[in-house]
Write a protein that holds these residues in place. Sequence first.
Motif, PDB file in Angstrom:
ATOM      1  N   SER A 143       0.851  -1.187   0.000  1.00 18.04           N
ATOM      2  CA  SER A 143       0.000   0.000   0.000  1.00 18.04           C
ATOM      3  C   SER A 143       0.886   1.235   0.000  1.00 18.04           C
ATOM      4  N   ARG A 144       0.331   2.337  -0.504  1.00 23.73           N
ATOM      5  CA  ARG A 144       1.094   3.585  -0.527  1.00 23.73           C
ATOM      6  C   ARG A 144       0.125   4.721  -0.186  1.00 23.73           C
ATOM      7  N   ILE A 145      -0.083   4.879   1.094  1.00 23.41           N
ATOM      8  CA  ILE A 145      -1.012   5.902   1.566  1.00 23.41           C
ATOM      9  C   ILE A 145      -0.281   7.217   1.787  1.00 23.41           C
ATOM     10  N   ARG A 146       1.000   7.106   2.128  1.00 26.91           N
ATOM     11  CA  ARG A 146       1.830   8.298   2.311  1.00 26.91           C
ATOM     12  C   ARG A 146       3.061   8.173   1.429  1.00 26.91           C
ATOM     13  N   THR A 147       3.580   9.286   0.969  1.00 22.94           N
ATOM     14  CA  THR A 147       4.747   9.275   0.072  1.00 22.94           C
ATOM     15  C   THR A 147       5.915   8.524   0.681  1.00 22.94           C
ATOM     16  N   GLU A 148       6.126   8.703   1.975  1.00 19.87           N
ATOM     17  CA  GLU A 148       7.348   8.184   2.589  1.00 19.87           C
ATOM     18  C   GLU A 148       7.244   6.727   3.037  1.00 19.87           C
ATOM     19  N   HIS A 149       6.070   6.123   2.943  1.00 19.83           N
ATOM     20  CA  HIS A 149       5.855   4.832   3.568  1.00 19.83           C
ATOM     21  C   HIS A 149       5.326   3.817   2.541  1.00 19.83           C
ATOM     22  N   PHE A 150       5.912   2.625   2.506  1.00 20.14           N
ATOM     23  CA  PHE A 150       5.540   1.632   1.485  1.00 20.14           C
ATOM     24  C   PHE A 150       5.614   0.235   2.119  1.00 20.14           C
ATOM     25  N   PRO A 151       4.680  -0.106   2.977  1.00 18.69           N
ATOM     26  CA  PRO A 151       4.723  -1.396   3.671  1.00 18.69           C
ATOM     27  C   PRO A 151       4.298  -2.559   2.783  1.00 18.69           C
ATOM     28  N   LEU A 152       4.873  -3.713   3.075  1.00 13.80           N
ATOM     29  CA  LEU A 152       4.549  -4.952   2.363  1.00 13.80           C
ATOM     30  C   LEU A 152       3.942  -5.924   3.366  1.00 13.80           C
ATOM     31  N   THR A 153       2.828  -6.553   2.972  1.00 12.36           N
ATOM     32  CA  THR A 153       2.099  -7.442   3.880  1.00 12.36           C
ATOM     33  C   THR A 153       1.946  -8.828   3.281  1.00 12.36           C
ATOM     34  N   LEU A 154       2.168  -9.820   4.123  1.00  7.11           N
ATOM     35  CA  LEU A 154       1.845 -11.209   3.790  1.00  7.11           C
ATOM     36  C   LEU A 154       0.729 -11.640   4.722  1.00  7.11           C
ATOM     37  N   GLU A 155      -0.428 -11.984   4.170  1.00  7.71           N
ATOM     38  CA  GLU A 155      -1.583 -12.316   5.008  1.00  7.71           C
ATOM     39  C   GLU A 155      -1.386 -13.636   5.750  1.00  7.71           C
ATOM     40  N   SER A 156      -0.715 -14.579   5.098  1.00  7.65           N
ATOM     41  CA  SER A 156      -0.516 -15.892   5.705  1.00  7.65           C
ATOM     42  C   SER A 156       0.847 -16.418   5.262  1.00  7.65           C
ATOM     43  N   ALA A 157       1.823 -16.251   6.114  1.00  2.77           N
ATOM     44  CA  ALA A 157       3.190 -16.591   5.725  1.00  2.77           C
ATOM     45  C   ALA A 157       3.361 -18.105   5.551  1.00  2.77           C
ATOM     46  N   ARG A 158       4.174 -18.460   4.568  1.00  2.00           N
ATOM     47  CA  ARG A 158       4.508 -19.874   4.309  1.00  2.00           C
ATOM     48  C   ARG A 158       6.018 -20.015   4.172  1.00  2.00           C
ATOM     49  N   PRO A 159       6.554 -21.211   4.375  1.00  2.00           N
ATOM     50  CA  PRO A 159       8.004 -21.405   4.223  1.00  2.00           C
ATOM     51  C   PRO A 159       8.542 -20.944   2.876  1.00  2.00           C
ATOM     52  N   SER A 160       7.714 -21.022   1.831  1.00  2.00           N
ATOM     53  CA  SER A 160       8.169 -20.587   0.502  1.00  2.00           C
ATOM     54  C   SER A 160       8.388 -19.077   0.439  1.00  2.00           C
ATOM     55  N   HIS A 161       7.916 -18.344   1.444  1.00  2.00           N
ATOM     56  CA  HIS A 161       8.136 -16.894   1.495  1.00  2.00           C
ATOM     57  C   HIS A 161       9.472 -16.535   2.129  1.00  2.00           C
ATOM     58  N   THR A 162      10.181 -17.524   2.620  1.00  2.00           N
ATOM     59  CA  THR A 162      11.490 -17.278   3.211  1.00  2.00           C
ATOM     60  C   THR A 162      12.420 -16.680   2.161  1.00  2.00           C
ATOM     61  N   SER A 163      12.948 -15.484   2.454  1.00  2.00           N
ATOM     62  CA  SER A 163      13.771 -14.777   1.485  1.00  2.00           C
ATOM     63  C   SER A 163      14.232 -13.468   2.120  1.00  2.00           C
ATOM     64  N   GLN A 164      15.009 -12.707   1.342  1.00  2.00           N
ATOM     65  CA  GLN A 164      15.327 -11.353   1.760  1.00  2.00           C
ATOM     66  C   GLN A 164      14.498 -10.391   0.928  1.00  2.00           C
ATOM     67  N   TYR A 165      13.921  -9.388   1.604  1.00  2.00           N
ATOM     68  CA  TYR A 165      13.086  -8.406   0.940  1.00  2.00           C
ATOM     69  C   TYR A 165      13.774  -7.039   1.038  1.00  2.00           C
ATOM     70  N   LEU A 166      13.998  -6.436  -0.133  1.00  2.00           N
ATOM     71  CA  LEU A 166      14.699  -5.159  -0.207  1.00  2.00           C
ATOM     72  C   LEU A 166      13.755  -4.079  -0.697  1.00  2.00           C
ATOM     73  N   CYS A 167      13.759  -2.970   0.010  1.00  2.00           N
ATOM     74  CA  CYS A 167      12.960  -1.814  -0.379  1.00  2.00           C
ATOM     75  C   CYS A 167      13.882  -0.767  -0.980  1.00  2.00           C
ATOM     76  N   ALA A 168      13.384  -0.051  -1.979  1.00  2.00           N
ATOM     77  CA  ALA A 168      14.185   0.986  -2.622  1.00  2.00           C
ATOM     78  C   ALA A 168      13.292   2.150  -3.018  1.00  2.00           C
ATOM     79  N   SER A 169      13.919   3.288  -3.275  1.00  3.03           N
ATOM     80  CA  SER A 169      13.174   4.443  -3.754  1.00  3.03           C
ATOM     81  C   SER A 169      14.018   5.202  -4.764  1.00  3.03           C
TER      82      SER A 169
END
Lengths: 113, 115
Positions: B67-93
Amino acid sequence: AQSVSQHNHHVILSEAASLELGCNYSYGGTVNLFWYVQYPGQHLQLLLKYFSGDPLVKGIKGFEAEFIKSKFSFNLRKPSVQWSDTAEYFCAARMDSSYKLIFGSGTRLLVRP
Amino acid sequence: EADIYQTPRYLVIGTGKKITLECSQTMGHDKMYWYQQDPGMELHLIHYSYGVNSTEKGDLSSESTVSRIRTEHFPLTLESARPSHTSQYLCASSGGRAPFLTEAFFGQGTRLTVV
């Protein structure tokens, strides 16, 4: 499809050796090109970038890269590596003023003291 | 020095839990991105945003949402985490307007492990 290729996945060098890492992109239009470095445990940092003009660009820490349009290449070079250059290096491209940045698979460089 | 922050740096969570990875930047950049990176592998774009209320799917399909409700904030959500989601997540602008776009600035990343 637009893509960026890095053919050297692992490179091992001794200190003072010269370095050249290959990067090719697949797009015939306008490109912005970047090299990023990721030191162990740290975030991605920009080494250098090419937008237009002189195809030989100089970056931080003695790195340089040459854009050769006819070869769709943007190879990274350093004449004499140091142990502290041990890191992972990523080539990236932004094509035709798109906002998306496409990365290559990275090259893991190990410099032996 | 880039002013883009990700929290948490490391997260170990059980299967089925909902998680939100936070990303904030203080550079006033309108464009923000989420990349997924497995160890020793390339970065894959999973989400991006051109500005407030604008979000797009990236090149790699992901079960996460953003979601992007504010310019400075960009959160990422996983509703139901699974082992296949294991990884590194990188944010950039990045900022600027074509053809004067800036490079992308990256956060430190969140290393997610789902057990």
